[in-house]
Design a protein around this motif. Structure first.
Motif, short mmCIF file in Angstrom:
data_model
loop_
_atom_site.label_atom_id
_atom_site.label_comp_id
_atom_site.label_asym_id
_atom_site.label_seq_id
_atom_site.Cartn_x
_atom_site.Cartn_y
_atom_site.Cartn_z
N MET A 1 -0.14 8.89 1.69
CA MET A 1 -0.44 7.46 1.58
C MET A 1 -0.93 6.87 2.89
SD MET A 1 2.75 6.01 -0.55
CE MET A 1 2.99 6.37 -2.27
N LEU A 2 -0.94 7.66 3.96
CA LEU A 2 -1.21 7.14 5.29
C LEU A 2 -2.59 6.49 5.40
CD1 LEU A 2 -0.07 6.76 8.13
CD2 LEU A 2 -0.92 9.04 8.70
N ASP A 3 -3.63 7.12 4.90
CA ASP A 3 -4.97 6.55 5.01
C ASP A 3 -5.06 5.20 4.30
OD1 ASP A 3 -5.89 8.67 6.55
OD2 ASP A 3 -6.82 9.72 4.86
N ALA A 4 -4.48 5.11 3.12
CA ALA A 4 -4.51 3.85 2.37
C ALA A 4 -3.71 2.76 3.08
CB ALA A 4 -3.98 4.06 0.95
N VAL A 5 -2.58 3.13 3.66
CA VAL A 5 -1.76 2.16 4.38
C VAL A 5 -2.49 1.66 5.63
CG1 VAL A 5 0.37 1.89 5.72
CG2 VAL A 5 0.45 2.97 3.47
N VAL A 6 -3.12 2.57 6.37
CA VAL A 6 -3.87 2.15 7.56
C VAL A 6 -5.04 1.26 7.17
CG1 VAL A 6 -5.33 2.97 9.47
CG2 VAL A 6 -3.11 4.07 9.01
N ALA A 7 -5.72 1.57 6.08
CA ALA A 7 -6.82 0.72 5.60
C ALA A 7 -6.30 -0.68 5.26
CB ALA A 7 -7.50 1.37 4.40
N ALA A 8 -5.15 -0.76 4.59
CA ALA A 8 -4.56 -2.06 4.23
C ALA A 8 -4.15 -2.82 5.48
CB ALA A 8 -3.36 -1.85 3.31
N LEU A 9 -3.60 -2.11 6.46
CA LEU A 9 -3.20 -2.73 7.72
C LEU A 9 -4.43 -3.35 8.40
CD1 LEU A 9 -0.89 -1.21 10.42
CD2 LEU A 9 -3.03 -2.27 11.04
N ARG A 10 -5.51 -2.58 8.47
CA ARG A 10 -6.73 -3.08 9.13
C ARG A 10 -7.29 -4.31 8.41
NH1 ARG A 10 -8.79 -0.04 13.15
NH2 ARG A 10 -8.04 2.10 13.40
N LEU A 11 -7.22 -4.33 7.10
CA LEU A 11 -7.73 -5.48 6.35
C LEU A 11 -6.88 -6.73 6.57
CD1 LEU A 11 -8.77 -3.92 2.92
CD2 LEU A 11 -10.28 -4.99 4.62
N ALA A 12 -5.57 -6.57 6.69
CA ALA A 12 -4.67 -7.71 6.83
C ALA A 12 -4.52 -8.18 8.27
CB ALA A 12 -3.28 -7.35 6.28
N HIS A 13 -4.82 -7.31 9.22
CA HIS A 13 -4.61 -7.62 10.64
C HIS A 13 -5.75 -8.49 11.15
CE1 HIS A 13 -3.52 -7.07 14.80
NE2 HIS A 13 -2.51 -6.30 14.46
N ALA B 1 0.81 -1.22 0.00
CA ALA B 1 0.00 0.00 0.00
C ALA B 1 0.85 1.27 0.00
CB ALA B 1 -0.94 0.00 1.21
N GLY B 2 2.18 1.12 0.12
CA GLY B 2 3.06 2.29 0.02
C GLY B 2 3.89 2.60 1.24
N ALA B 3 3.74 1.85 2.32
CA ALA B 3 4.56 2.09 3.51
C ALA B 3 5.98 1.60 3.27
CB ALA B 3 3.97 1.37 4.72
N GLY B 4 6.92 2.19 3.98
CA GLY B 4 8.30 1.72 3.94
C GLY B 4 9.06 2.09 2.69
N ARG B 5 8.67 3.15 2.02
CA ARG B 5 9.43 3.60 0.85
C ARG B 5 10.50 4.58 1.30
NH1 ARG B 5 4.71 4.04 -3.73
NH2 ARG B 5 4.24 1.81 -3.66
N ILE B 6 11.74 4.18 1.08
CA ILE B 6 12.89 5.01 1.45
C ILE B 6 13.83 5.01 0.26
CG2 ILE B 6 14.81 5.32 3.05
CD1 ILE B 6 13.19 3.73 5.13
N GLY B 7 13.97 6.16 -0.37
CA GLY B 7 14.83 6.24 -1.55
C GLY B 7 14.38 5.26 -2.61
N ASN B 8 15.29 4.44 -3.09
CA ASN B 8 14.99 3.45 -4.12
C ASN B 8 14.63 2.08 -3.53
OD1 ASN B 8 15.41 5.21 -6.27
ND2 ASN B 8 17.62 4.85 -6.22
#
Length: 117
Positions: A79-91, A26-33
């Motif tokens: 991207m925070l809202d989308a990442v939190v939504a993905a977290l809630r779906l997978a958790h 969902a976009g979390a953890g993007r650092i540089g390349n």
């Protein structure tokens, strides 16, 4: 680059990989390349399901202790809202514990000086 946020959650150990994949996709953890960057550490989750809860583990009124993994990653604010939504779906938990806060990120320079590690 939008404001950077730190995101932390706790998940049962046997569900950590699924949550890591979901938030990374969902976009979390993007650092540089790099993508899907995170830090994980083991611990023990403690909770007591209250009346009206539908616990994934345990039962109402009974204190529980569960091996969990703390997941930490960075997320661009847009991207925070989308990442939190993905977290809630997978958790697996009915109400996953999660928190986020703004952090000062320092983007890497495209021209590196000195040795690479």
């Amino acid at each position: 680059m939008s404001q950077l946020h730190a995101l932390v959650t706790y998940v049962p150990a046997d569900h950590a990989e699924a949550v890591l994949a979901a938030v990374g996709d969902a976009g979390a953890g993007r650092i540089g390349n790099y993508s899907h960057c995170a830090f994980t550490s083991p611990g023990t989750g403690r909770f007591t399901p209250l009346a009206g809860s539908r616990p994934f583990i345990g039962s109402e009124g009974r204190s529980e202790q569960v091996p969990e993994v703390r997941i930490e990653c960075v997320v661009d604010e847009d991207m925070l809202d989308a990442v939190v939504a993905a977290l809630r779906l997978a958790h697996p938990y009915e109400e996953p514990a999660l928190m986020s806060w703004a952090v000062n990120g320092h983007p890497s320079s495209t021209a590196r000086e000195g040795p690479r590690r």
